[in-house]
Design a protein around this motif. Structure first.
Motif, PDB file in Angstrom:
ATOM      1  N   HIS A 118      15.965 -53.406   0.545  1.00 16.72           N
ATOM      2  CA  HIS A 118      17.266 -53.194   0.655  1.00 16.72           C
ATOM      3  C   HIS A 118      17.763 -51.828   0.675  1.00 16.72           C
ATOM      4  O   HIS A 118      18.722 -51.280   1.026  1.00 16.72           O
ATOM      5  CB  HIS A 118      18.203 -53.984  -0.269  1.00 16.72           C
ATOM      6  CG  HIS A 118      18.089 -55.575  -0.148  1.00 16.72           C
ATOM      7  ND1 HIS A 118      18.726 -56.358   0.899  1.00 16.72           N
ATOM      8  CD2 HIS A 118      17.792 -56.536  -0.719  1.00 16.72           C
ATOM      9  CE1 HIS A 118      18.572 -57.422   1.279  1.00 16.72           C
ATOM     10  NE2 HIS A 118      17.976 -57.780  -0.167  1.00 16.72           N
ATOM     11  N   LYS A 119      16.959 -51.009  -0.254  1.00 15.29           N
ATOM     12  CA  LYS A 119      17.158 -49.571  -0.258  1.00 15.29           C
ATOM     13  C   LYS A 119      16.928 -48.658   1.097  1.00 15.29           C
ATOM     14  O   LYS A 119      17.346 -47.813   1.298  1.00 15.29           O
ATOM     15  CB  LYS A 119      16.150 -49.000  -1.466  1.00 15.29           C
ATOM     16  CG  LYS A 119      16.229 -47.639  -1.451  1.00 15.29           C
ATOM     17  CD  LYS A 119      15.481 -47.229  -2.726  1.00 15.29           C
ATOM     18  CE  LYS A 119      15.405 -45.649  -3.131  1.00 15.29           C
ATOM     19  NZ  LYS A 119      14.298 -45.222  -3.965  1.00 15.29           N
ATOM     20  N   GLU A 120      16.079 -49.234   1.795  1.00 16.32           N
ATOM     21  CA  GLU A 120      15.737 -48.603   3.155  1.00 16.32           C
ATOM     22  C   GLU A 120      16.523 -49.092   4.147  1.00 16.32           C
ATOM     23  O   GLU A 120      15.955 -49.454   5.462  1.00 16.32           O
ATOM     24  CB  GLU A 120      14.172 -48.788   3.311  1.00 16.32           C
ATOM     25  CG  GLU A 120      13.273 -48.151   2.248  1.00 16.32           C
ATOM     26  CD  GLU A 120      13.253 -46.698   2.223  1.00 16.32           C
ATOM     27  OE1 GLU A 120      13.587 -46.098   3.096  1.00 16.32           O
ATOM     28  OE2 GLU A 120      13.054 -46.324   0.919  1.00 16.32           O
ATOM     29  N   ALA A 121      17.918 -49.189   4.033  1.00 14.55           N
ATOM     30  CA  ALA A 121      18.590 -49.512   5.192  1.00 14.55           C
ATOM     31  C   ALA A 121      18.816 -48.657   6.260  1.00 14.55           C
ATOM     32  O   ALA A 121      18.906 -49.435   7.360  1.00 14.55           O
ATOM     33  CB  ALA A 121      20.087 -49.701   4.581  1.00 14.55           C
ATOM     34  N   ASN A 122      18.468 -47.625   6.286  1.00 19.34           N
ATOM     35  CA  ASN A 122      18.649 -46.535   7.382  1.00 19.34           C
ATOM     36  C   ASN A 122      17.371 -46.777   8.183  1.00 19.34           C
ATOM     37  O   ASN A 122      17.165 -46.540   9.398  1.00 19.34           O
ATOM     38  CB  ASN A 122      18.678 -45.238   6.862  1.00 19.34           C
ATOM     39  CG  ASN A 122      19.897 -44.890   6.555  1.00 19.34           C
ATOM     40  OD1 ASN A 122      21.132 -45.634   6.935  1.00 19.34           O
ATOM     41  ND2 ASN A 122      20.130 -44.081   5.549  1.00 19.34           N
ATOM     42  N   THR A 123      15.995 -47.078   7.584  1.00 18.60           N
ATOM     43  CA  THR A 123      14.698 -47.047   8.342  1.00 18.60           C
ATOM     44  C   THR A 123      14.094 -48.586   8.644  1.00 18.60           C
ATOM     45  O   THR A 123      13.160 -48.836   9.537  1.00 18.60           O
ATOM     46  CB  THR A 123      13.767 -46.214   7.566  1.00 18.60           C
ATOM     47  OG1 THR A 123      13.635 -46.832   6.203  1.00 18.60           O
ATOM     48  CG2 THR A 123      13.970 -44.805   7.679  1.00 18.60           C
ATOM     49  N   GLN A 179      14.410 -50.435  11.979  1.00 17.65           N
ATOM     50  CA  GLN A 179      13.439 -49.738  13.206  1.00 17.65           C
ATOM     51  C   GLN A 179      12.100 -50.246  12.919  1.00 17.65           C
ATOM     52  O   GLN A 179      11.388 -50.674  13.853  1.00 17.65           O
ATOM     53  CB  GLN A 179      13.485 -48.366  13.173  1.00 17.65           C
ATOM     54  CG  GLN A 179      14.853 -47.681  13.890  1.00 17.65           C
ATOM     55  CD  GLN A 179      16.061 -47.669  12.700  1.00 17.65           C
ATOM     56  OE1 GLN A 179      15.995 -47.930  11.529  1.00 17.65           O
ATOM     57  NE2 GLN A 179      17.435 -47.413  13.172  1.00 17.65           N
ATOM     58  N   GLU A 212      18.997 -53.131  17.950  1.00 20.82           N
ATOM     59  CA  GLU A 212      20.089 -53.897  17.636  1.00 20.82           C
ATOM     60  C   GLU A 212      20.071 -55.204  17.196  1.00 20.82           C
ATOM     61  O   GLU A 212      20.803 -55.778  16.225  1.00 20.82           O
ATOM     62  CB  GLU A 212      21.305 -53.887  18.641  1.00 20.82           C
ATOM     63  CG  GLU A 212      20.805 -54.413  19.890  1.00 20.82           C
ATOM     64  CD  GLU A 212      20.291 -53.585  21.042  1.00 20.82           C
ATOM     65  OE1 GLU A 212      19.785 -53.946  22.082  1.00 20.82           O
ATOM     66  OE2 GLU A 212      19.457 -52.408  20.698  1.00 20.82           O
ATOM     67  N   LYS A 222      18.875 -54.963  13.423  1.00 17.19           N
ATOM     68  CA  LYS A 222      19.959 -54.385  12.610  1.00 17.19           C
ATOM     69  C   LYS A 222      20.645 -55.515  12.166  1.00 17.19           C
ATOM     70  O   LYS A 222      21.248 -55.725  11.050  1.00 17.19           O
ATOM     71  CB  LYS A 222      20.743 -53.359  13.363  1.00 17.19           C
ATOM     72  CG  LYS A 222      20.221 -51.892  13.280  1.00 17.19           C
ATOM     73  CD  LYS A 222      20.956 -50.924  13.823  1.00 17.19           C
ATOM     74  CE  LYS A 222      20.361 -49.442  13.922  1.00 17.19           C
ATOM     75  NZ  LYS A 222      21.137 -48.633  14.740  1.00 17.19           N
ATOM     76  N   TYR A 245      19.048 -57.675   9.940  1.00 12.87           N
ATOM     77  CA  TYR A 245      18.875 -56.999   8.366  1.00 12.87           C
ATOM     78  C   TYR A 245      19.942 -57.172   7.754  1.00 12.87           C
ATOM     79  O   TYR A 245      20.198 -57.299   6.424  1.00 12.87           O
ATOM     80  CB  TYR A 245      18.565 -55.577   8.681  1.00 12.87           C
ATOM     81  CG  TYR A 245      18.420 -54.690   7.347  1.00 12.87           C
ATOM     82  CD1 TYR A 245      17.085 -54.855   6.728  1.00 12.87           C
ATOM     83  CD2 TYR A 245      19.205 -54.114   7.070  1.00 12.87           C
ATOM     84  CE1 TYR A 245      16.854 -54.148   5.609  1.00 12.87           C
ATOM     85  CE2 TYR A 245      19.151 -53.295   5.756  1.00 12.87           C
ATOM     86  CZ  TYR A 245      18.011 -53.309   5.115  1.00 12.87           C
ATOM     87  OH  TYR A 245      17.795 -52.566   3.830  1.00 12.87           O
ATOM     88  N   SER A 246      21.225 -56.922   8.208  1.00  7.66           N
ATOM     89  CA  SER A 246      22.404 -56.993   7.692  1.00  7.66           C
ATOM     90  C   SER A 246      22.810 -58.535   6.979  1.00  7.66           C
ATOM     91  O   SER A 246      23.534 -58.494   6.347  1.00  7.66           O
ATOM     92  CB  SER A 246      23.604 -56.591   8.772  1.00  7.66           C
ATOM     93  OG  SER A 246      23.888 -57.620   9.601  1.00  7.66           O
TER      94      SER A 246
END
Length: 140
Positions: free
Chosen positions: A85-90, A93, A104, A107, A110-111
């Protein structure tokens, strides 16, 4: 009633619906998406469950005997979940690359993922599950 047949791994499921030896199968939405996007299989519907998809269960004697091991395993899953959950930006991918998904789609998946990794079920989740089972006529 419905009859179920164990076919095996996901590639065997795809083969079985395409060769007619199975009528349908159920599998997780996003891991099947590349195959219905390509037309290899046809998506006919989706079922959303109002409860968590995974849980850890054990017989009472095993839970007592292996209590410390189970606690350590849950702690490890909790640490992995926190990192996930901490690595939401990577993470999307990474998931897209690992599972051959469009970024997409990863993403979107993941959301919607919420990993609790706790030794209890929330009262809200329990109430939702019970309400759904009552509505379906499974419980009265």
């Amino acid at each position: 009633g419905a009859k179920f047949k164990v076919v095996g791994a996901f590639d065997k499921l795809r083969t079985s619906v395409n060769d007619g030896s199975s009528d349908a199968f159920m599998w997780e939405t996003f891991t099947t998406k590349p195959f219905h996007d390509s037309g290899e299989v046809k998506r006919v519907g989706e079922i959303f469950t109002p409860w968590p998809c995974f849980m850890l269960a054990a017989r009472e004697d095993v839970a007592t005997e292996k209590k410390d091991l189970i606690k350590r395993a849950l702690a490890a899953v909790g640490e992995a979940a926190a990192l996930f959950h901490k690595e939401a930006n990577t993470m999307p991918q990474f998931i897209a690359k690992k599972y051959e998904l469009k970024v997409e789609d990863a993403k979107q998946w993941y959301s919607g993922v919420k990993i609790a990794a706790k030794p209890e079920v929330s009262s809200k989740a329990l109430a939702t599950a019970l309400g759904s089972l009552q509505k379906a006529g499974v419980l009265t």
